[in-house]
Motif scaffolding. Structure first.
Motif, short mmCIF file in Angstrom:
data_model
loop_
_atom_site.label_atom_id
_atom_site.label_comp_id
_atom_site.label_asym_id
_atom_site.label_seq_id
_atom_site.Cartn_x
_atom_site.Cartn_y
_atom_site.Cartn_z
N GLN A 147 -0.16 -13.72 6.08
CA GLN A 147 -0.34 -12.49 5.30
C GLN A 147 0.02 -11.25 6.12
N GLN A 151 2.88 -8.81 4.84
CA GLN A 151 2.59 -7.41 4.55
C GLN A 151 3.32 -6.48 5.52
N SER A 154 6.65 -6.21 4.09
CA SER A 154 6.63 -5.49 2.81
C SER A 154 6.46 -3.99 3.01
N ILE A 159 1.02 -1.21 7.76
CA ILE A 159 0.16 -1.82 6.76
C ILE A 159 -1.02 -0.89 6.49
N VAL A 163 -5.15 -2.69 2.55
CA VAL A 163 -4.47 -3.99 2.51
C VAL A 163 -4.91 -4.86 3.69
#
Length: 828
Positions: A147, A151, A154, A159, A163
């Protein structure tokens, strides 16, 4: 060319083979066609019931857990179900893959890719770290790393804090879910036998609640499937555990469902109050429980209009109530027995009362047996009483005779020698001997008929007194054995009362203490020396030999310590249905094996003889060798010796003490009215487990036990069975070892023309000379070589030779099929 054509099957053989295959194929297809399709499917489902059920459950769990969402963003439950199935049910991983990816696709392609990456990462980590206790930590770390990487890509390396917190929450929840799944999904071997403890039920409630969050979209008109299942579980929890269990389950359900939709956190109080109100009316029946739940929902409808208590909620509640009304009571009773087993204090007290009562009765009976035994032993005739009965009495017929002083005046003169000879020879079966003795009395006595009648009466009384004395002795032995049996029975009852556990439970407890994984123990035979135990073990992740090693190195010592006898593995089987496991069968081990040979020959070269023998395996660890020699060589002697063998076999098979059996046998054989036949008995009991030899003799020849250069001679000083009114048994115990040779023989083997010691030395010399000869021909060889030097007597002959060896498994070694080729290659 010829070699190639010779290996081909002939056309005739081909036709025969193809016709046979065609017949079998047509026969099987006809048999299948006759069976209806639905019957075949029913048989398949029955056979694979556990596999089908587990496959559907895993598919169901994987689908809904993979789409369960918490905090409206975290999806942490696919990897835990993958990890638990990979650890405990690796054959069902395809169902997790299908169900999990199907559920992930409902959330989007991105979530599906995330789950695939998590599975790949976990598989890579599990190859390095294989400790079961670290699986929750591995799951959390894999989800966290995947994750964070996802992330980071992304959000371009930055981050957001929210999140990051969701990623941390997801990893923590996945670890907690893994622990719950480990509690719920027990190992394969315990899947159908594991008890539903409070920890396991709590895990089931948590997992079910989390699965319900993945069913949020299952809505059919006004009916919501998650709401129906929640209320059915609530009603079931209240019916099983009452107000406390119902409230706890309802609170857990409300909390989990509220976490999926944070805007409806007030539903926690709705479910908690519903469980409380339903539990308050548990004793009133199902209708009042449903009314209590509706009352709680109506209260919150008025109290807080923002809660989702709409038509869907009440329609789903109504359907759940209908399902609850038609729910079988047996389901609720089963759940109650699993959670709250009925106390067995009354049954325990009754069992204790019965045990005490039986112990009291058995103790009184044992005291009575001991009293009777002592009473009978005290009534045995003393040596002084026996001596007084042997003196010549004052016969009434001679009291008024004018020749009394001449006949009985001086001792060892007159009638004394004739009467003493008459008493000594009266036991002869030949009538000519008795007529000759009566004639001698008639020559000396003027009142011979009266004196002969008095002597006959005295002989009958003495014989009856002897039978009576031996009968009391036999009764004492039987009472002693009965007292021993009663003592053992009382000890077993007291042990069972103290432990209250079966043999299987005792073995299972010892295996649990040794940390040996198992799930079923079956005691097939409890007879000492012939025990048979089946242990079912789960399949290990290592090689198959691991289970064999566990049985040999760990379980066998435990069984040896429990039952004080050696064990061995007789069979190891790997079974697939209903689940994969190993069945190891243990049986009482036999440390020694025996092989015997018999030489027997009739003096008259007939099919019958006065000698009879038998080998009686009492069980796999105990064998009896019996040799009986009846008086004479005719048919009566044959029947006499066979009768002794038959009666002794029945006594031993009924677990009677050998000494008591021989006394009982003598008492039965001595009750003869028309004959005075008797027989010798040589009984050798060979314990193949402990390596012991018990020898019981009644008038038989010596037994020889050869061990290397030493030879042990077991003698007998007793009289044959049925020869005298009373008798004694010579008993002796010896230790046997590997390579010992046991020889039993009848008196016809030795010749009366030579000294006994000389013939025994020759027999021992021949035994040492031919000890390496196979046992099957050793007895014939010994008899033939012995008769060359010492001619056979005019009697039946029997020789039994027994060899004792250690029980060693036969190991097979590889040997090349073509030795010449192997030798040529080695030379090259």
């Amino acid at each position: 060319m010829n070699r190639q054509t010779s290996n081909k099957p002939s056309p005739i053989m081909k036709n025969i083979v193809w016709e046979g295959i065609g017949f079998m194929k047509s026969w099987t297809t006809d048999g299948v066609k006759k069976m209806p399709v639905w019957s075949r499917w029913v048989q398949v489902v029955k056979k694979k019931k556990l596999k089908i059920t587990l496959s559907v459950l895993i598919l169901f769990f994987a689908f809904f857990l993979s789409k369960a969402v918490l905090f409206e963003a975290a999806v942490p439950f696919f990897l835990p179900i993958w990890a638990i199935v990979a650890r405990r049910y690796p054959r069902y991983l395809p169902f997790v893959w299908i169900g999990g990816l199907s559920g992930s696709l409902t959330l989007g392609i991105g979530q599906t890719v995330l789950h695939v990456l998590q599975v790949g990462g976990y598989q890579a980590v599990s190859q390095v770290v294989k400790n079961k206790k670290l699986i929750p930590f591995q799951v959390a770390m894999v989800i966290l790393l995947v994750q964070v990487g996802w992330q980071w890509v992304s959000y371009g390396g930055e981050i957001p804090l929210s999140v990051s917190l969701l990623v941390l929450y997801e990893s923590i929840l996945s670890a907690i879910m893994t622990v719950f799944l480990f509690q719920l999904f027990v190992p394969m071997h315990a899947l159908t036998t594991a008890k539903w403890t409070f920890e396991r039920i709590g895990a089931a409630v948590m997992v079910s609640a989390l699965m319900l969050t993945g069913m949020g979209g299952l809505l059919f008109g006004l009916i919501s499937i998650p709401l129906v299942l929640v209320h059915v579980m609530l009603f079931g929890a209240v019916s099983v555990g009452g107000v406390f269990v119902g409230t706890a389950v309802a609170t857990i359900m409300g909390t989990i469902l509220s976490l999926s939709q944070l805007s409806f956190s007030g539903m926690i109080a709705v479910y908690a109050l519903s469980g409380l109100c339903a539990g308050l009316f548990q004793n009133k029946g199902r209708l009042w429980m449903a009314i209590g739940s509706i009352g709680a929902a109506l209260f919150f409808t008025v109290y807080d209009t923002s809660l989702p208590l709409d038509k869907v909620y009440f329609a789903s509640l109504a359907l759940a109530m209908m399902i609850f009304f038609i729910m079988p009571s047996s389901w609720i009773s089963y759940a109650q027995n699993q959670l709250f087993p009925k106390p067995s204090s009354v049954l325990f007290k009754r069992q204790q009362w019965l045990t005490d009562k039986v112990n009291t009765q058995l103790y009184d009976f044992q005291q009575f047996v001991e009293f009777i035994t002592q009473l009978v032993n005290d009534r045995f005739p003393t040596q002084k009483e026996i001596a007084s009965t042997t003196q010549t009495p004052d016969y009434s017929v001679c009291g008024s005779c004018f020749r009394k002083d001449k006949c009985w005046g001086a001792e060892n003169q007159g009638m004394y020698p004739i009467v003493d000879e008459w008493k000594e020879m009266r036991g002869q079966t030949k009538s000519g001997v008795r007529y000759r003795l009566n004639d001698r009395i008639q020559e000396k006595c003027v009142r011979s008929s009266g004196l002969i009648d008095a002597l006959e009466e005295e002989y009958a009384n003495n014989k009856l007194a002897g039978h009576y004395a031996h009968g009391k002795k036999m009764l004492a032995y039987q009472l002693r054995d009965m007292s021993n049996h009663v003592s053992e029975l009382m000890a077993d009852l007291q042990l069972n009362e103290a432990n209250h556990e079966s043999e299987e439970e005792k073995i299972s407890k010892r295996l649990d203490d040794a940390k040996i994984a198992h799930f079923q123990i079956d005691m097939l035979s409890e007879e000492p020396g012939a025990r048979k135990i089946v242990c079912c073990l789960p399949v290990k992740q290592a090689e198959w030999e691991t289970n064999q090693m566990v049985g040999e190195r760990l379980i066998i010592p435990i069984l040896h310590e429990l039952y004080d006898e050696p064990f061995e593995i007789s069979r190891t089987t790997e079974i697939q249905d209903p689940f994969a496991h190993i069945q190891i069968t243990f049986q009482s081990a036999v440390r020694f094996t025996y092989d015997y040979g018999v030489f027997t020959r009739s003096f008259q070269n007939t099919v019958y003889s006065g000698d009879a023998h038998s080998v009686i395996p009492l069980h796999s660890g105990l064998v009896a060798f019996v040799l009986s020699d009846g008086m004479g060589q005719d048919m009566e002697a044959y029947h006499e010796s066979r009768k002794v063998i038959r009666l002794l076999r029945e006594c031993l098979q009924h677990q009677m003490n050998p000494e008591t059996a021989m006394h009982t046998l003598h008492y039965v054989m001595s009750l003869k009215h028309h004959s005075d036949l008797y027989a010798t008995v040589d009984l050798a009991l060979l314990d193949l487990q402990q390596g012991k030899l018990w020898s019981f003799k009644a008038g038989s020849m010596s037994t020889y036990l050869l061990r290397g250069k030493d030879c042990v001679k077991i003698d007998s000083q007793s009289v044959p069975i049925g020869f005298l009114p009373t008798m004694s048994v010579d008993a002796e115990e010896r230790i046997v070892k590997d390579g010992d040779i046991l020889v039993m023989l009848s008196d016809g083997m030795f010749s009366p023309e030579y000294s006994l010691e000389e013939q025994e030395n020759e027999l021992i010399r021949l035994m040492r000379k031919y000890e390496s000869t196979p046992t099957g021909s050793l007895a014939d060889l010994l008899a033939a070589e012995f008769s060359r030097k010492y001619p056979a007597a005019e009697d039946d002959r029997t020789l039994i030779v027994v060899k004792v060896k250690h029980s060693v498994p036969e190991w097979s070694l590889f040997s090349p099929s073509y030795r010449n080729i192997s030798r040529e290659r080695m030379i090259k």
